[in-house]
Design a protein around this motif. Structure first.
Motif, PDB file in Angstrom:
ATOM      1  N   SER B  32       0.883  -1.172   0.000  1.00  0.00           N
ATOM      2  CA  SER B  32       0.000   0.000   0.000  1.00  0.00           C
ATOM      3  C   SER B  32       0.913   1.213   0.000  1.00  0.00           C
ATOM      4  O   SER B  32       1.885   1.256   0.752  1.00  0.00           O
ATOM      5  CB  SER B  32      -0.894   0.002   1.238  1.00  0.00           C
ATOM      6  N   THR B  51      -4.083   1.146  -2.902  1.00  0.00           N
ATOM      7  CA  THR B  51      -4.238  -0.091  -2.130  1.00  0.00           C
ATOM      8  C   THR B  51      -4.680  -1.233  -3.026  1.00  0.00           C
ATOM      9  O   THR B  51      -5.579  -1.985  -2.687  1.00  0.00           O
ATOM     10  CB  THR B  51      -5.253   0.107  -0.996  1.00  0.00           C
ATOM     11  N   GLY B  99       2.160  -8.059   8.453  1.00  0.00           N
ATOM     12  CA  GLY B  99       1.613  -8.017   9.807  1.00  0.00           C
ATOM     13  C   GLY B  99       2.020  -6.753  10.530  1.00  0.00           C
ATOM     14  O   GLY B  99       1.658  -6.548  11.682  1.00  0.00           O
ATOM     15  N   ARG B 100       2.755  -5.913   9.848  1.00  0.00           N
ATOM     16  CA  ARG B 100       3.252  -4.694  10.477  1.00  0.00           C
ATOM     17  C   ARG B 100       2.557  -3.517   9.818  1.00  0.00           C
ATOM     18  O   ARG B 100       2.759  -3.259   8.643  1.00  0.00           O
ATOM     19  CB  ARG B 100       4.763  -4.598  10.284  1.00  0.00           C
ATOM     20  N   ARG B 101       1.710  -2.832  10.581  1.00  0.00           N
ATOM     21  CA  ARG B 101       0.889  -1.793   9.980  1.00  0.00           C
ATOM     22  C   ARG B 101       1.580  -0.453   9.950  1.00  0.00           C
ATOM     23  O   ARG B 101       1.040   0.500   9.442  1.00  0.00           O
ATOM     24  CB  ARG B 101      -0.426  -1.694  10.751  1.00  0.00           C
ATOM     25  N   ALA B 102       2.760  -0.361  10.515  1.00  0.00           N
ATOM     26  CA  ALA B 102       3.421   0.930  10.560  1.00  0.00           C
ATOM     27  C   ALA B 102       3.869   1.352   9.174  1.00  0.00           C
ATOM     28  O   ALA B 102       4.027   0.540   8.269  1.00  0.00           O
ATOM     29  CB  ALA B 102       4.606   0.872  11.505  1.00  0.00           C
ATOM     30  N   LEU B 103       4.054   2.641   9.011  1.00  0.00           N
ATOM     31  CA  LEU B 103       4.445   3.221   7.743  1.00  0.00           C
ATOM     32  C   LEU B 103       5.954   3.435   7.696  1.00  0.00           C
ATOM     33  O   LEU B 103       6.576   3.745   8.708  1.00  0.00           O
ATOM     34  CB  LEU B 103       3.745   4.564   7.545  1.00  0.00           C
ATOM     35  N   PHE B 105       8.527   5.929   5.847  1.00  0.00           N
ATOM     36  CA  PHE B 105       8.525   7.199   5.135  1.00  0.00           C
ATOM     37  C   PHE B 105       9.767   7.361   4.272  1.00  0.00           C
ATOM     38  O   PHE B 105      10.868   6.943   4.653  1.00  0.00           O
ATOM     39  CB  PHE B 105       8.477   8.356   6.129  1.00  0.00           C
TER      40      PHE B 105
END
Lengths: 111, 115
Positions: B32, B51, B99-103, B105
């Motif tokens: 995404s 997405t 499984g890791r939703r963090a972004l 940058f």
């Protein structure tokens, strides 16, 4: 909705003092993220919570940093003792999907 | 592992001319991808997101981005720049799929718009 709320917006403190940053996520969001932004390192993830449980804290720089989320509507990021190199803008973000909503940030200056 | 590279740290355009901010990504999963904008002394605002639906994504304020899997790119464009577009822009990849939703940058691109 008021969006993600962070307080304080600005904090100036002296080296060695304890600093507590606060965040109120958007109601209904089940994930909360703490980021730090500096000129040198850009935006970095510090820690994130899912359903109030810390999932990934690998970005927390040292033991001086700690974060808690006692309930779904509140989180804190604490630095004790603070150091000048901790000076940065700290952002909180919340999410219930793959889109994150950011708060306005807390600008921390450690003298 | 995932990463994102913004190819230009600064871009300067004249008002009314097109904007192109370049971004390449690396991801082991179907990513995404997002573009966020940050105006001076402000928080981050989502411009648009990809997405795995349409590859051409339209966002706010006339911005759009095209996901090109073959080029691993997600460049941000706008046909005509406004003075109010001057800001820092971040290309971001999500850890969804790991499984890791963090972004994660990118380093950011500062857009200047000259009158």
């Amino acid at each position: 909705d008021a969006g993600v709320i962070q307080s304080p917006r600005h904090e100036v403190t002296e080296m060695g003092q304890e600093v507590t940053l606060r965040c109120k996520p958007i109601s209904g969001h089940n994930s909360l993220f703490w980021y730090r932004q500096t000129m040198m390192r850009g935006l970095e993830l510090l820690i994130y919570f899912n359903n109030n449980v810390p999932i990934d804290d690998s970005g927390m720089p040292e033991d001086r940093f700690s974060a808690k989320m006692p309930n779904a509507s509140f989180s804190t990021l604490k630095i004790q003792p603070s150091e000048p190199r901790d000076s940065a803008v700290y952002f909180c973000a919340s999410s219930n999907s793959n889109e994150q909503f950011f708060g306005p940030g807390t600008r921390l200056t450690v003298l | 592992a995932q990463s994102v590279t913004q190819l230009d740290s600064h871009v300067s355009v004249s008002e009314g001319t097109p904007v192109l901010l370049r971004c390449n990504y690396s991801s082991s999963y179907s990513p995404s991808l997002f573009w966020y904008v940050q105006h001076p002394n402000k928080g981050l605002q989502l411009l648009l997101k990809y997405t795995s639906a349409a590859t051409l994504v339209k966002g706010i304020n006339g911005f759009e981005a095209e996901f090109k899997k073959s080029e691993t790119s997600f460049h941000l464009t706008k046909p005509s720049a406004h003075m109010s577009d001057a800001a820092e822009y971040f290309c971001v990849v999500s850890g969804a799929g790991t499984g890791r939703r963090a972004l994660t940058f990118g380093s950011g691109t500062r857009l200047q718009v000259q009158p």
